[in-house]
Write an enzyme that holds these catalytic residues in place. Structure first.
Site, PDB file in Angstrom:
ATOM      1  N   ALA A  88      -6.547  -4.468   7.611  1.00 48.80           N
ATOM      2  CA  ALA A  88      -7.571  -3.506   7.177  1.00 48.80           C
ATOM      3  C   ALA A  88      -8.749  -4.187   6.490  1.00 48.80           C
ATOM      4  O   ALA A  88      -9.744  -3.529   6.191  1.00 48.80           O
ATOM      5  CB  ALA A  88      -6.943  -2.479   6.231  1.00 48.80           C
TER       6      ALA A  88
ATOM      7  N   LYS B  75     -13.417  -0.750   6.170  1.00 47.65           N
ATOM      8  CA  LYS B  75     -14.022  -1.606   5.140  1.00 47.65           C
ATOM      9  C   LYS B  75     -14.980  -2.624   5.754  1.00 47.65           C
ATOM     10  O   LYS B  75     -16.084  -2.785   5.265  1.00 47.65           O
ATOM     11  CB  LYS B  75     -12.954  -2.366   4.355  1.00 47.65           C
ATOM     12  CG  LYS B  75     -11.602  -1.713   4.271  1.00 47.65           C
ATOM     13  CD  LYS B  75     -11.525  -0.619   3.254  1.00 47.65           C
ATOM     14  CE  LYS B  75     -10.321   0.243   3.592  1.00 47.65           C
ATOM     15  NZ  LYS B  75      -9.797   1.009   2.526  1.00 47.65           N
TER      16      LYS B  75
ATOM     17  N   TRP C 257       0.867  -1.180   0.000  1.00 52.21           N
ATOM     18  CA  TRP C 257       0.000   0.000   0.000  1.00 52.21           C
ATOM     19  C   TRP C 257       0.905   1.232   0.000  1.00 52.21           C
ATOM     20  O   TRP C 257       1.802   1.338   0.857  1.00 52.21           O
ATOM     21  CB  TRP C 257      -0.867  -0.039   1.261  1.00 52.21           C
ATOM     22  CG  TRP C 257      -1.835   1.072   1.426  1.00 52.21           C
ATOM     23  CD1 TRP C 257      -2.774   1.481   0.527  1.00 52.21           C
ATOM     24  CD2 TRP C 257      -1.993   1.894   2.585  1.00 52.21           C
ATOM     25  NE1 TRP C 257      -3.506   2.511   1.062  1.00 52.21           N
ATOM     26  CE2 TRP C 257      -3.047   2.785   2.325  1.00 52.21           C
ATOM     27  CE3 TRP C 257      -1.350   1.968   3.831  1.00 52.21           C
ATOM     28  CZ2 TRP C 257      -3.470   3.738   3.240  1.00 52.21           C
ATOM     29  CZ3 TRP C 257      -1.773   2.903   4.743  1.00 52.21           C
ATOM     30  CH2 TRP C 257      -2.810   3.773   4.449  1.00 52.21           C
TER      31      TRP C 257
ATOM     32  N   ASP D 212      -0.687  -5.305   9.290  1.00 48.54           N
ATOM     33  CA  ASP D 212      -1.677  -4.320   8.857  1.00 48.54           C
ATOM     34  C   ASP D 212      -2.967  -5.093   8.548  1.00 48.54           C
ATOM     35  O   ASP D 212      -3.001  -5.907   7.620  1.00 48.54           O
ATOM     36  CB  ASP D 212      -1.154  -3.581   7.611  1.00 48.54           C
ATOM     37  CG  ASP D 212      -2.089  -2.449   7.195  1.00 48.54           C
ATOM     38  OD1 ASP D 212      -3.229  -2.377   7.702  1.00 48.54           O
ATOM     39  OD2 ASP D 212      -1.671  -1.634   6.353  1.00 48.54           O
TER      40      ASP D 212
HETATM   41  C1  LMR Z   1      -6.939   1.855  -0.527  1.00 46.30           C
HETATM   42  O1  LMR Z   1      -5.869   1.251  -0.518  1.00 46.30           O
HETATM   43  O2  LMR Z   1      -7.509   2.205  -1.561  1.00 46.30           O
HETATM   44  C2  LMR Z   1      -7.612   2.149   0.783  1.00 46.30           C
HETATM   45  O3  LMR Z   1      -6.868   1.607   1.822  1.00 46.30           O
HETATM   46  C3  LMR Z   1      -7.912   3.596   0.961  1.00 46.30           C
HETATM   47  C4  LMR Z   1      -6.687   4.395   1.241  1.00 46.30           C
HETATM   48  O4  LMR Z   1      -6.687   5.092   2.257  1.00 46.30           O
HETATM   49  O5  LMR Z   1      -5.726   4.341   0.471  1.00 46.30           O
END
Ligand code: LMR
Length: 394
Positions: free
Chosen positions: A210, A243, A127, A208
């Site tokens: 999420a 989410k 990410w 992490d």
């Molecule tokens: C994403 O990866 O699209 C989500 O986790 C939203 C973000 O904050 O980037």
């Protein structure tokens, strides 16, 4: 003073949200930011959230401050959601945080305070905000091998090889489930091998988390990192309710930290409280109270789990439909990985020019590295999207 500022690079995921909004085409396809959409293209307020929120508003008698560390019921509920009763309660601590990003940031701060020279590792790819935050904090991360773009699976041997360099001064960020951006996940056996490496080499895992519940199920998605949690002396988890509770803008997150001893856990708790005070004082209470109420009320929890299951089934159904549409278009199995990956994302494997062409010609919005948010697709869009992928030469 402000004359010294220079423009900051735009966050590529957030910038895409704005670009999509501004595109006037009615048949555009939003595969950008990781936000779940239902059949009608709406990101719903979950049923259990709506009920819990109404009950809370009706029962609320004050909005005075809570504790720096956060709401005790929420913290306990999040620890239970993350770990069940697998780790002795007195070794587990943590705090409320403003969203998953807030949780990550506070854990980075905790590490920085404990060990200013600590190094961080992220998967290649990861990410983008992992590297973004760490660079901003003056500790650019190193990356370990993760994804093989040919087999579309985890390069586990290469990952283990890279992590041989990690030791007691290192924090390794791992995606608990539903890897962002690849959708390719570690097996339980691989988590166990990583735990062995963490124990023998002394590195500290930071998970992490999420997308819990959006891959194969709450227990299934937790199985890997839980296998690590019971083996390692210390572990950190950054949790997000954006989410899986659909609380994106309300910002509910949590840090969960396993200490080697109860005394260590207690020291961590005091430090997190102090870091909260230095950063934002108190995390938003309202969304955390909603989550605590859902998780501790059997009927609400059952309703939440049911709706989460519906969301997960929809995403996995879309994965299968897209893979099968591409199988028909190409007469090959080269996109079958889409059905095997889990979570909201997969990397399509398109070049940035091909991504750009799909946006210009077909109104398809995905991140430049060809990360697609499968949860943004509508079933009716699948045949046209499959044709657009092939037309772009992917
Ligand atoms: C994403 O990866 O699209 C989500 O986790 C939203 C973000 O904050 O980037």
């Amino acid at each position: 003073m402000f004359a010294d500022l220079s423009p900051q690079p735009a966050d590529k995921i957030i910038a895409l949200m704005a670009a999509y909004r501004e595109d006037p085409r009615t048949d555009k396809i939003d595969l950008g930011v990781g936000v779940y959409k239902d059949e009608s293209g709406n990101t719903p307020v979950m049923r259990a959230v709506r009920t819990a929120e109404a009950e809370l508003v009706a029962a609320q008698t004050t909005k005075t401050y809570t504790r720096l560390i956060g709401d005790a019921d929420y913290i306990a509920a999040m620890q239970e959601l993350a770990l069940g009763d697998l780790v002795a309660r007195d070794r587990v601590t943590g705090s409320q945080a403003p969203g998953g990003t807030g949780a990550l940031r506070m854990l980075f701060e905790l590490v920085r305070l404990a060990r200013p020279t600590a190094r961080f590792w992220i998967s290649d790819p990861s990410w983008p905000n992992h590297a973004g935050i760490l660079k901003h904090m003056g500790t650019p991360p190193r990356s370990y091998s993760y994804f093989d773009p040919v087999s579309r699976s985890v390069r586990f041997d290469a990952m283990m090889e890279d992590l041989k360099e990690a030791g007691p001064n290192d924090v390794v960020i791992l995606h608990g489930c539903c890897h962002n951006p690849t959708g390719a996940n570690l097996t339980v056996a691989q988590w166990e091998a990583l735990a062995e490496s963490a124990v023998s080499q002394g590195w500290l895992p930071l998970v992490d988390l999420a997308y819990l519940g959006l891959g194969d199920g709450l227990a299934e998605d937790a199985a890997g990192y839980r296998a690590m949690a019971v083996r390692v002396p210390r572990m950190m988890i950054a949790m997000s309710c954006s989410k899986n509770f659909g609380l994106y803008r309300d910002r509910a997150g949590a840090t969960v930290v396993i200490g080697e001893t109860p005394a260590e856990a207690s020291m961590v708790e005091g430090t997190l409280a102090s870091l909260n005070r230095l950063t934002y004082s108190f995390a938003p209470h309202h969304p955390a109270a909603i989550v605590a109420r859902i998780l501790s009320t059997p009927a609400l929890r059952a309703e939440w789990e049911e709706e989460l299951g519906e969301m997960r089934d929809r995403v996995n159904g879309l994965r299968h439909s897209l893979a099968s549409a591409l199988r028909q278009e190409t007469n090959s199995d080269r996109f079958d990985f889409l059905a095997e990956h889990r979570g909201m994302f997969s990397l399509l494997g398109a070049s940035s020019d091909q991504v750009e062409a799909m946006r210009a010609d077909n109104g398809v919005y995905m991140v430049g590295d060809s990360r697609m948010n499968i949860a943004g697709l509508h079933p009716d869009q699948i045949p046209g999207f499959a044709r657009a992928i092939i037309a772009a030469g992917v």
